[in-house]
Design an enzyme around this catalytic site. Structure first.
Site, PDB file in Angstrom:
ATOM      1  N   HIS A 294       1.325  -1.252   0.001  1.00  0.00           N
ATOM      2  CA  HIS A 294       0.108   0.124  -0.260  1.00  0.00           C
ATOM      3  C   HIS A 294       0.748   1.633  -0.184  1.00  0.00           C
ATOM      4  O   HIS A 294       1.700   0.820  -0.423  1.00  0.00           O
ATOM      5  CB  HIS A 294      -1.066  -0.723   0.950  1.00  0.00           C
ATOM      6  CG  HIS A 294      -1.717   1.021   1.256  1.00  0.00           C
ATOM      7  ND1 HIS A 294      -2.994   1.975   0.234  1.00  0.00           N
ATOM      8  CD2 HIS A 294      -2.989   1.263   2.302  1.00  0.00           C
ATOM      9  CE1 HIS A 294      -3.392   2.561   0.704  1.00  0.00           C
ATOM     10  NE2 HIS A 294      -3.858   2.240   1.191  1.00  0.00           N
TER      11      HIS A 294
ATOM     12  N   HIS B  79      -2.264  -1.725  -9.379  1.00  0.00           N
ATOM     13  CA  HIS B  79      -3.078  -1.200  -9.034  1.00  0.00           C
ATOM     14  C   HIS B  79      -4.529  -1.930  -9.313  1.00  0.00           C
ATOM     15  O   HIS B  79      -4.810  -2.419 -10.073  1.00  0.00           O
ATOM     16  CB  HIS B  79      -3.512  -0.153  -9.131  1.00  0.00           C
ATOM     17  CG  HIS B  79      -4.309   0.970  -8.377  1.00  0.00           C
ATOM     18  ND1 HIS B  79      -5.249   1.116  -7.791  1.00  0.00           N
ATOM     19  CD2 HIS B  79      -3.332   2.238  -7.352  1.00  0.00           C
ATOM     20  CE1 HIS B  79      -5.496   1.354  -7.053  1.00  0.00           C
ATOM     21  NE2 HIS B  79      -4.961   2.340  -6.238  1.00  0.00           N
TER      22      HIS B  79
ATOM     23  N   ASP C 183       2.698   5.520  -6.292  1.00  0.00           N
ATOM     24  CA  ASP C 183       4.182   5.107  -6.029  1.00  0.00           C
ATOM     25  C   ASP C 183       5.312   5.661  -6.220  1.00  0.00           C
ATOM     26  O   ASP C 183       6.633   5.660  -5.952  1.00  0.00           O
ATOM     27  CB  ASP C 183       3.715   4.121  -5.061  1.00  0.00           C
ATOM     28  CG  ASP C 183       2.982   4.884  -3.760  1.00  0.00           C
ATOM     29  OD1 ASP C 183       3.639   5.575  -3.172  1.00  0.00           O
ATOM     30  OD2 ASP C 183       2.061   3.662  -2.963  1.00  0.00           O
TER      31      ASP C 183
END
Ligand code: ACO
Length: 436
Positions: free
Chosen positions: A268, A307, A363
């Site tokens: 995450h 994702h 990210d």
């Protein structure tokens, strides 16, 4: 027959059932009537990891993962990132509308005047080991605020709730900054009310002996944009933790600590730190093909890629890539960018990643930018948590005000023994459980 219904034939009994379809969903409880006999509990759905289950109605954030669309309260993320400040977006997420000038002024004043930590909280943080991970310090300190503000337990009082929300948004940068200063061994810097949200955060991180900290405007704006991009993302793992724990009527500090704990995981929000480790491991651009091969052979993952919802380029990653160019003009180019760009280029041309619709997520580039701005990798997820605090609180408010929500309590498929005869100690085998 009504058009918005679903007819189910139970082939075990030959019985037919008609259940309503609303917003493209059926209620799982509609299936409970489907039974093979009076002793049957009724049909349930099995959905580990919530792959196809809506757990709430929400009007906060909209994502179309196939088209790469992200909107807060109907406004495209690209427009908000370009035109708003983070606190303006925070207001939008929490109250549903963009603030007018007066509303924004009051809101910024309120947040600015709740940035101080209680001295007891400061002392609490001083108790951490010198090398504690800042995310562990962040989670524990947010939970500890519950002991400083016991009135937060009254979650049904709207005014009280808003007081805690303002406190949390005001204090999370102070907690984050203190965790950083603790790691590097510098004294705590008190907030400066003349500065904006991100400028003050930078002040608390980096001010040394100068009488007044002056933030580079390009860097403080870049941080503000990063906070906007991370502010909410509908029912992700951390938000689900916030809602699940909050559904027990737990106070917002403890609920938010659980959401931040979920965020800390490497799958995450912890992925941004992992991306940097991965880029370090790859070392140079020339090693990229060998690394991609290793991932395709099942040895590790390409961190910052893939994702659950986006099966297209994450719109946040696009904005970060654009914003990082401005940051690099101030800080100098992070050499890791070349490795990341090469990784992206090769992965996007590769069948393995195309077939699985794996694209860079938020990210992938954020860590490179944070590092160029002077943040150590261990702080990356904490930065994410500061911004996401707003989304968690908006989702928590929505939960508390939703008459359909009850304590979250999933069902299970029991796979254990039926009732067994108890075995007295003297009759138990020498080793009844395989060695661990
Ligand atoms: N690198 C290589 N292969 C991958 C990656 C990756 N980053 N992500 C998924 N895959 C592969 C899986 O191995 C699987 O392959 P298979 O069908 O051959 O078994 C397929 O793609 C589907 O992946 P799942 O793990 O089933 O997808 P899921 O939706 O459960 O996971 C997740 C999503 C956790 C984000 C995953 O893509 C991942 O681990 N990515 C790396 C970590 C990361 O960047 N996390 C940040 C996400 S954004 C955020 O939370 C803020």
């Amino acid at each position: 027959m009504a058009e918005n219904t679903l007819t189910i034939t139970d082939n075990r009994t030959g019985q037919m059932y008609t259940v309503p379809v609303e917003n493209g969903t059926i209620r799982a409880m509609s299936l409970r009537q489907i039974k093979t006999g009076p002793d049957d509990f009724g049909l349930m759905t099995y959905d580990p990891a919530f792959m196809n289950t809506a757990s709430c109605r929400s009007s906060i954030t909209y994502i179309d993962g196939d088209k790469g669309i992200l909107r807060y309260r109907g406004y495209p993320i690209e427009v908000l990132a370009e035109r708003c400040t983070f606190l303006e977006v925070a207001y939008l997420l929490l109250f549903g509308e963009l603030p007018n000038q007066g509303e924004l002024k009051t809101w910024v004043y309120d947040i600015t005047h709740h940035t101080m930590l209680h001295e007891a909280t400061k002392k609490f943080m001083e108790g951490f080991r010198y090398d504690s991970h800042p995310m562990g310090m962040f989670v524990s300190t947010v939970a500890a605020l519950s002991s400083v503000y016991p009135e937060a337990r009254d979650i049904h009082d709207a005014e009280n709730r808003m007081h805690q929300i303002v406190r949390l948004i005001g204090k999370v940068p102070s907690i984050a900054a203190l965790s950083y200063r603790h790691n590097v061994g510098f004294p705590y810097v008190y907030p400066d009310n003349d500065l904006s949200y991100t400028e003050n955060f930078m002040n608390m991180l980096w001010r040394m002996v100068e009488p007044k900290y002056v933030a580079n405007p390009v860097l403080s704006r870049a941080l503000d944009i990063l906070f906007i991009l991370h502010a909410d993302h509908e029912q992700n793992c951390g938000t689900n933790a916030m809602r699940s724990v909050g559904s027990a009527q737990t106070d917002p500090y403890l609920s938010l600590a659980s959401a931040a704990s979920a965020l800390a995981g490497p799958l995450h929000g912890g992925a941004n730190e992992e991306v940097l480790k991965m880029l370090d491991e790859i070392g140079t651009k020339d090693n990229v093909p060998a690394f991609i091969k290793k991932v395709k052979d099942g040895h590790g993952k390409l961190m910052g890629f893939g994702h659950r919802i986006y099966k297209n380029y994450d719109p946040r990653a696009k904005i970060i890539k654009w914003s990082s160019e401005q940051v690099f003009e101030v800080t100098g180019r992070n050499p890791k960018l070349d490795i990341a760009l090469e990784l992206e280029r090769i992965a996007l041309e590769d069948d393995y990643f195309n077939k699985r619709k794996l694209y860079p997520n938020v990210d992938f580039y954020s860590g490179i930018m944070y590092q160029a701005m002077g943040f150590p990798p261990a702080m990356f997820t904490v930065l994410f948590a500061i911004a996401r605090t707003v989304g968690w609180l908006a989702q928590w408010q929505e939960l508390v005000n939703d008459p359909e929500q009850k304590i979250a309590r999933p069902r299970q498929i029991y796979t254990g023994y039926d009732q067994r005869e108890f075995i007295p100690m003297e009759k138990r085998a020498a080793a009844s459980v395989p060695a661990r």
